[in-house]
Write an enzyme that holds these catalytic residues in place. Structure first.
Site, PDB file in Angstrom:
ATOM      1  N   LYS A  19      63.877  79.879  38.553  1.00 53.31           N
ATOM      2  CA  LYS A  19      62.452  79.768  38.869  1.00 53.31           C
ATOM      3  C   LYS A  19      62.193  80.565  40.154  1.00 53.31           C
ATOM      4  CE  LYS A  19      62.263  75.509  36.291  1.00 53.31           C
ATOM      5  NZ  LYS A  19      61.626  74.211  36.081  1.00 53.31           N
ATOM      6  N   HIS A 103      57.317  79.406  29.265  1.00 50.14           N
ATOM      7  CA  HIS A 103      57.724  78.205  30.011  1.00 50.14           C
ATOM      8  C   HIS A 103      56.475  77.413  30.403  1.00 50.14           C
ATOM      9  CE1 HIS A 103      59.200  75.570  33.163  1.00 50.14           C
ATOM     10  NE2 HIS A 103      60.379  75.680  32.583  1.00 50.14           N
ATOM     11  N   GLU A 174      61.781  71.890  25.796  1.00 55.02           N
ATOM     12  CA  GLU A 174      61.701  71.366  27.154  1.00 55.02           C
ATOM     13  C   GLU A 174      60.493  70.440  27.286  1.00 55.02           C
ATOM     14  OE1 GLU A 174      63.946  74.324  29.833  1.00 55.02           O
ATOM     15  OE2 GLU A 174      61.825  74.812  29.897  1.00 55.02           O
ATOM     16  N   GLY A 180      61.737  68.974  36.288  1.00 52.66           N
ATOM     17  CA  GLY A 180      61.426  69.078  37.707  1.00 52.66           C
ATOM     18  C   GLY A 180      61.744  67.859  38.542  1.00 52.66           C
ATOM     19  N   SER A 217      65.723  68.591  33.424  1.00 52.63           N
ATOM     20  CA  SER A 217      66.573  67.732  34.253  1.00 52.63           C
ATOM     21  C   SER A 217      68.012  67.621  33.752  1.00 52.63           C
ATOM     22  CB  SER A 217      65.942  66.341  34.402  1.00 52.63           C
ATOM     23  OG  SER A 217      64.702  66.450  35.097  1.00 52.63           O
ATOM     24  N   GLY A 238      67.628  73.919  35.102  1.00 50.07           N
ATOM     25  CA  GLY A 238      66.783  74.345  36.213  1.00 50.07           C
ATOM     26  C   GLY A 238      67.427  74.019  37.547  1.00 50.07           C
TER      27      GLY A 238
HETATM   28  P1  PGA Z   1      64.761  71.309  35.654  1.00 45.38           P
HETATM   29  O1  PGA Z   1      64.025  72.541  34.979  1.00 45.38           O
HETATM   30  O2  PGA Z   1      66.205  71.317  35.165  1.00 45.38           O
HETATM   31  O3  PGA Z   1      64.675  71.552  37.127  1.00 45.38           O
HETATM   32  O4  PGA Z   1      64.060  70.065  35.213  1.00 45.38           O
HETATM   33  C1  PGA Z   1      64.227  72.759  33.620  1.00 45.38           C
HETATM   34  C2  PGA Z   1      63.376  73.887  33.116  1.00 45.38           C
HETATM   35  O5  PGA Z   1      62.198  73.967  33.464  1.00 45.38           O
HETATM   36  O6  PGA Z   1      63.884  74.698  32.348  1.00 45.38           O
END
Ligand code: PGA
Length: 262
Positions: A19, A103, A174, A180, A217, A238
């Site tokens: 990201k 995304h 997702e 997040g 997550s 992420g």
């Molecule tokens: P995250 O992000 O693992 O921080 O929850 C996942 C993603 O958006 O692909």
């Protein structure tokens, strides 16, 4: 591949998007740690999607390794007056082989619609890029509701593609509510229901080789459980992967048997 595999003949895939995190100057250390930590891992594809300013650093560091790199977005046109955007040929020129598309943070922050997402898929397909299409339900709810939402997103992005084109796509499921800081991965029953539905949607359209990853997550503690789910062909990580050692732990994890015994 005709050998039985944990993912029904589809080569598993584990990757991460940074990201909008980590500076280009911090990237060489991350790449070096991950190249070192994954050098013995051959039964899966690994990938990393750093921010655009880091792609040239990725190319220098990952060329010659088996780790693929790519962009977190791509414009639907190949060139033109689109300030701030990045095109598929630009990604390809930097050795990228993946373009992430749709995304939920792009849909939210940039108002990306299905029409634009469909255009981006086609842009990636005009070039030697794997479109990594992200789909997901917005709020935690019943699997049936989530399936309807996700099927609409799949149709919007992928309807009209030829079979050869469809087979080049990778899908990441997702759930937005599982992504997040402060969120938790979806429970395995929800993941199983959604992945089975996406698998079914793809299979009836001839997309039996399309891989479906889970994202939201993922961390070293829950990756193994997620990988036991029948139709999970890999993971998209992420924030946990910003620590290269955590990414290596997930990326090199032995594949557990699938819950359905496959
Ligand atoms: P995250 O992000 O693992 O921080 O929850 C996942 C993603 O958006 O692909």
């Amino acid at each position: 591949m005709s050998e039985p595999s944990p993912t029904g003949g589809r080569l598993p895939m584990i990757g991460t998007s940074w990201k909008m995190n980590l500076l280009p100057s911090m990237a060489p250390a991350w790449f070096a740690a991950v190249v070192r930590g994954t050098s013995m891992t051959v039964d899966r594809e690994l990938f990393v999607l750093p921010p655009f300013p880091t792609l040239a650093v990725a190319q220098a560091a990952l060329r010659g390794s088996s780790i693929r790199w790519g962009g977190q977005d791509v414009h639907e046109d190949d060139a033109g007056a689109h300030t701030g955007d990045v095109s598929a040929p630009m990604l390809a020129d930097l050795g990228c082989t993946i373009a992430e598309i749709g995304h939920s943070e792009r849909r939210r922050d940039h108002g990306e619609t299905s029409i634009r997402i469909a255009g981006k898929i086609r842009a990636a397909l005009r070039w030697p890029l794997t479109p990594l299409l992200c789909v997901g339900d917005q709020t935690r709810g019943r699997p049936g509701t989530a399936i309807r939402i996700v099927e609409r997103q799949l149709s919007g992005a992928l309807d009209g593609l030829g079979q050869d084109e469809l087979s080049r796509v990778v899908v990441a499921y997702e759930p937005v509510w599982a992504i997040g800081e402060g969120a938790q991965a979806a429970d395995l029953d929800h993941v199983a229901a959604l992945h089975a539905a996406i698998r079914g949607w793809l299979d009836v359209r001839g997309g039996t080789s399309v891989r479906v990853l889970y994202g939201g997550s993922v961390n070293p503690g829950n990756a193994r459980g997620l990988l036991t789910v029948s139709d999970v062909d890999g993971l998209f990580v992420g924030r946990a992967a910003l620590d290269p050692e955590a990414f290596v732990a997930i990326a090199t994890m032995a594949f557990p048997p699938k819950e359905d015994g496959r």
